[in-house]
Design an enzyme around this catalytic site. Structure first.
Site, PDB file in Angstrom:
ATOM      1  N   SER A 144     -11.735  -1.008   0.016  1.00  0.00           N
ATOM      2  CA  SER A 144      -9.627  -0.623   0.397  1.00  0.00           C
ATOM      3  C   SER A 144      -9.858  -1.700   1.933  1.00  0.00           C
ATOM      4  O   SER A 144      -9.228  -1.704   2.716  1.00  0.00           O
ATOM      5  CB  SER A 144      -9.866  -0.067   0.543  1.00  0.00           C
ATOM      6  OG  SER A 144      -8.725   0.627  -0.933  1.00  0.00           O
TER       7      SER A 144
ATOM      8  N   ASP B 248       1.082  -1.334  -0.242  1.00  0.00           N
ATOM      9  CA  ASP B 248       0.285  -0.456  -0.133  1.00  0.00           C
ATOM     10  C   ASP B 248       0.755   0.863  -0.054  1.00  0.00           C
ATOM     11  O   ASP B 248       2.342   0.940  -0.526  1.00  0.00           O
ATOM     12  CB  ASP B 248      -0.523   0.344   1.388  1.00  0.00           C
ATOM     13  CG  ASP B 248      -2.442   0.759   0.974  1.00  0.00           C
ATOM     14  OD1 ASP B 248      -2.700   1.813   0.859  1.00  0.00           O
ATOM     15  OD2 ASP B 248      -3.326   0.255   0.578  1.00  0.00           O
TER      16      ASP B 248
ATOM     17  N   HIS C 280      -3.743   5.871   3.298  1.00  0.00           N
ATOM     18  CA  HIS C 280      -4.545   4.764   3.191  1.00  0.00           C
ATOM     19  C   HIS C 280      -3.975   3.090   3.698  1.00  0.00           C
ATOM     20  O   HIS C 280      -4.584   2.639   4.367  1.00  0.00           O
ATOM     21  CB  HIS C 280      -4.491   4.260   1.915  1.00  0.00           C
ATOM     22  CG  HIS C 280      -5.595   3.796   1.017  1.00  0.00           C
ATOM     23  ND1 HIS C 280      -4.561   2.251   0.849  1.00  0.00           N
ATOM     24  CD2 HIS C 280      -6.314   3.443   1.095  1.00  0.00           C
ATOM     25  CE1 HIS C 280      -5.890   1.983  -0.011  1.00  0.00           C
ATOM     26  NE2 HIS C 280      -6.839   2.519   0.466  1.00  0.00           N
TER      27      HIS C 280
END
Length: 434
Positions: free
Chosen positions: A363, A168, A202
């Site tokens: 996600s 990520d 994220h």
């Protein structure tokens, strides 16, 4: 060595290369890079009886050595030609590709004239696409963690002995919920940082959902994490760096049991399949987001829309499908996603030392599933992909479907499985027989 020579000989095919028209146009418009993709090698390596007779570390070491040796031999002639044309190259063994830089229309034509079977195409790019709202929410277990009944599983296991890799934007090592569970392995093909960082946030949010140890955010709080920065600070990922991360997964110490991938882009694109196959051969479970392009049918994205992995759709706190969650089937008509998990308004770790943010997306559903798999593997150390898949897909919750959920198809005639929820919304306690 004999094995390598025999396999290498079978790969030597005299035929012409092809150039994707989109690459030719991009080079004319000023782009200078391409992927030279050679025939896949991993399937031949996996089916080799010598490899099949091995297990554990010995099998993974032999897998890596075979991939490295065979891809090096296959790629060498093209690297030599590219060098003679003044081009820069980077080779990859996880997927049999060469990243070529410095191209012009003239050198592209010269490279394409090299004898052999290969394709020259544009590098793939991917993105992550969540929404973010700041929050200070505090609970014993966040709603998604509770919804999949992780707290009921904790009396048996909290994920001890398992390692999850986060590919990520990075992971915030300084966060109170993540610092103590770092397994010590990190790779950063973008910025070459010495240790884990995450400016974007994220990846830290995803890691927190898998195994965060504070604020009730984590599904498997006793698991460890390792990470590779496959997406840059802006949340975009390039094919070469994502292949680099995939290779690193196979050689990391500790080697992960599970890889959580909350990213993707495009559809019906097999570009990541070779490395996913290598993970599977190494006993590593690949988990991918199915995309945030719903609610239309056939909106699933790659790599999640490919076979050989577990793809995840997103649900709400009322067990409805999130409207943004991509729906199947994939281009081949196969079931997608395989399962679904909480992905709407999920609270998890931020980029500060002790802050929490809310994000929504498949996600967020993906790390719920990766965490659930960590619990299953911790409780059942001998389990591989097939046992994990069976446990997740035979015990999920079957929420009431809307007409929109049914519209994309009911592959077996009944409401489940379907191309919205897949086999259903995961229930890790039920998967553990609790």
């Amino acid at each position: 060595m004999k094995l390598l020579l025999v396999l290498a000989a079978t790969l030597a095919v005299a035929s012409a290369g092809t150039v994707d028209p989109a690459l030719s146009l991009a080079i004319q418009q000023g782009s200078t890079e391409a992927i030279l993709a050679l025939p896949a090698i991993v399937d031949q390596v996996q089916s080799n009886p010598s490899l099949l007779s091995l297990s554990g570390d010995a099998k993974v070491s032999a897998l890596v050595a075979s991939l490295q040796g065979l891809t090096s031999a296959a790629q060498a002639p093209y690297v030599q030609v590219a060098s003679s044309l003044g081009l820069e190259t980077q080779t990859y063994w996880g997927s049999n590709i060469i990243h070529v830089k410095g191209l012009t229309s003239q050198t592209l034509a010269s490279l394409a004239a090299t004898p052999g079977e290969f394709t020259l195409r544009k590098p793939v790019t991917v993105r992550m696409t969540p929404s973010i709202v700041e929050t200070n929410a505090t609970q014993t277990a966040q709603w998604g963690v509770a919804k999949i009944r992780a707290p009921e599983a904790w009396a048996r296991t909290q994920g001890e002995g398992t390692v999850v890799c986060i590919i990520d934007t990075g992971v915030n090592l300084g966060h109170v919920a993540l610092a103590d569970s770092y397994g010590g392995a990190w790779s950063d093909p973008y910025y070459n940082t010495a240790g884990p960082t995450d400016q974007q946030g994220h990846g830290s949010h995803c890691a927190g959902t898998v195994l965060g140890r504070a604020n009730g955010v984590g599904v498997a709080p006793a698991a460890q994490w390792v990470a590779c920065r496959g997406l840059n600070h802006q949340g975009s990922g390039t094919e070469p760096n994502l292949i680099s991360c995939a290779q690193w997964v196979l050689t990391a110490n500790p080697r992960p049991n599970i890889v959580s991938n909350s990213w993707g882009g495009g559809s019906n694109n097999p570009w990541y399949n070779q490395v996913v196959s290598a993970w599977r051969s190494a006993g590593i479970i690949p988990v991918f987001a199915i995309g945030n392009s719903g609610p239309g049918c056939r909106t699933v994205i790659s790599p999640g829309d490919q076979p050989n992995l577990i793809s995840v759709g997103a649900t709400t706190d009322t067990d409805a499908m999130a409207t943004f969650s991509s729906r199947g089937p994939n281009a081949a008509g196969a079931l997608k996603p395989e399962v679904s998990a909480p992905g709407n308004n999920i609270v998890s770790c931020g980029t500060g030392a002790n802050n929490y943010v809310t994000m929504s997306g498949t996600s967020m559903a993906t790390p719920h599933t990766a965490g659930a798999i960590a619990l299953l593997m911790s409780a059942n150390p001998s389990w591989g992909f097939d046992e994990i898949f069976t446990a997740l897909t035979t015990t999920p919750v079957h929420p009431t479907l809307s007409n929109a959920d049914r519209n994309c198809g009911l592959p077996e005639g009944g409401d489940f499985p379907n191309h919205a929820f897949g086999h259903g919304r995961i229930d890790v306690a039920a998967a553990l027989g609790l």
